[in-house]
Design an enzyme around this catalytic site. Structure first.
Site, short mmCIF file in Angstrom:
data_model
loop_
_atom_site.label_atom_id
_atom_site.label_comp_id
_atom_site.label_asym_id
_atom_site.label_seq_id
_atom_site.Cartn_x
_atom_site.Cartn_y
_atom_site.Cartn_z
N SER A 1 48.30 5.06 -40.79
CA SER A 1 48.57 4.81 -39.37
C SER A 1 48.59 3.33 -39.02
CB SER A 1 47.53 5.53 -38.50
OG SER A 1 46.23 5.03 -38.78
N ASP A 2 48.08 2.47 -39.91
CA ASP A 2 48.07 1.03 -39.63
C ASP A 2 48.40 0.26 -40.90
OD1 ASP A 2 47.84 -1.33 -38.23
OD2 ASP A 2 45.66 -1.41 -38.34
N LEU A 3 49.55 0.55 -41.49
CA LEU A 3 49.96 -0.14 -42.71
C LEU A 3 50.39 -1.56 -42.35
CD1 LEU A 3 50.37 0.18 -45.78
CD2 LEU A 3 52.75 0.78 -45.29
N ASN A 4 49.58 -2.52 -42.70
CA ASN A 4 49.90 -3.92 -42.42
C ASN A 4 49.45 -4.80 -43.58
OD1 ASN A 4 47.13 -4.99 -41.95
ND2 ASN A 4 47.15 -3.56 -40.23
N ASN B 1 45.77 -4.65 -44.71
CA ASN B 1 45.24 -3.41 -45.29
C ASN B 1 45.80 -3.14 -46.68
OD1 ASN B 1 43.57 -2.83 -43.15
ND2 ASN B 1 45.13 -1.68 -42.03
#
Length: 246
Positions: free
Chosen positions: A168-171, A174
């Site tokens: 949900s927060d692939l950046n 991460n």
């Protein structure tokens, strides 16, 4: 990962891996106690505060779950009560364990805590520390990655997507690289398994936007269209390899 063990004490429910912890104590989740007893080895600040600790020869990361966005301005770390197994920490604990069984390079979950507070609950997660690992954003702020590195990152993301895991927060913070150049994926809070769909491309788009934001803040960031092209090539190759191995 061994079958999950359960520890109950008052308002606390703890799930843990008995292969990693022979015993469990609610104080493992208390940074003050960890500091006073010499188990705390460091910490990070920012939106995702984490503490580093060493206990019984095991290096771990402790993360408390904090609310974000507008709600987080008023309710810092309380979540509406729900079944323990559906809570934030237990969901991430279970997903991490499953992904490791599938061979995905993610942190090994050690323990998760659910703490009742009236109609609410608080949550914490203990994970095994990945030695000498740093966020992708830090690496490319200092040096250029090789084409092979970018392809390897894309291949790992393809492996995650093939397993049906939506991050949900692939950046670019991460995604970690360790001293050997191995790629790791972290921070699976609010993540889930899904059937294939548009979300996979949307996940990649999110990562590209995060790299673009880092580039806007730091124009000397070692990231170009060629690097992104290498990542996508690695993603496509990884996806094909996953399909061929079935």
């Amino acid at each position: 990962m061994a079958e999950t063990a359960v520890f109950l004490e008052g308002k606390h429910v703890i799930w843990y891996d008995p292969d990693l912890l022979a015993d469990v104590d609610i104080r493992f989740f208390d940074p003050l106690w960890l500091r006073e007893t010499g188990h705390l080895t460091g910490g990070s600040t920012g939106r995702n505060t984490a503490w580093f600790l060493r206990y019984a020869g095991l290096d771990m990361v402790l993360r408390h779950y904090w609310r974000g966005g507008m709600v987080g301005r008023f309710v810092k770390d309380l979540y509406l009560r729900e079944p323990v197994g559906n809570s934030r920490a237990m969901q991430e604990f279970s997903l991490l364990g499953w992904m490791r069984q599938q061979g995905l390079p993610v942190p090994r979950p050690v323990a998760a805590r659910f703490t009742r507070t009236g109609l609410w609950y608080r949550a914490d997660l203990l994970m095994e520390l990945i030695p000498a690992a740093r966020p992708l954003a830090e690496f490319i702020a200092e040096a250029r990655l090789s084409e092979a590195d970018w392809k390897r990152i894309g291949s790992v993301i393809a492996q995650m997507h093939h397993l049906g895991v939506l991050h949900s927060d692939l950046n670019c913070r991460n995604i970690l690289l360790d001293a050997d150049g191995k790629v790791w994926l972290i921070d699976f809070d609010k993540c889930e398994r899904r059937l294939p769909g548009k979300w996979q491309k949307q996940n990649l788009d999110r990562l590209e936007r995060s790299l673009g934001k880092e580039k806007a803040k730091n124009p000397s960031l070692n990231w170009t269209d060629l690097d992104w092209g290498a990542l996508l090539e690695g993603y496509r190759s990884g996806s094909a390899n996953q399909r061929n191995s079935e």
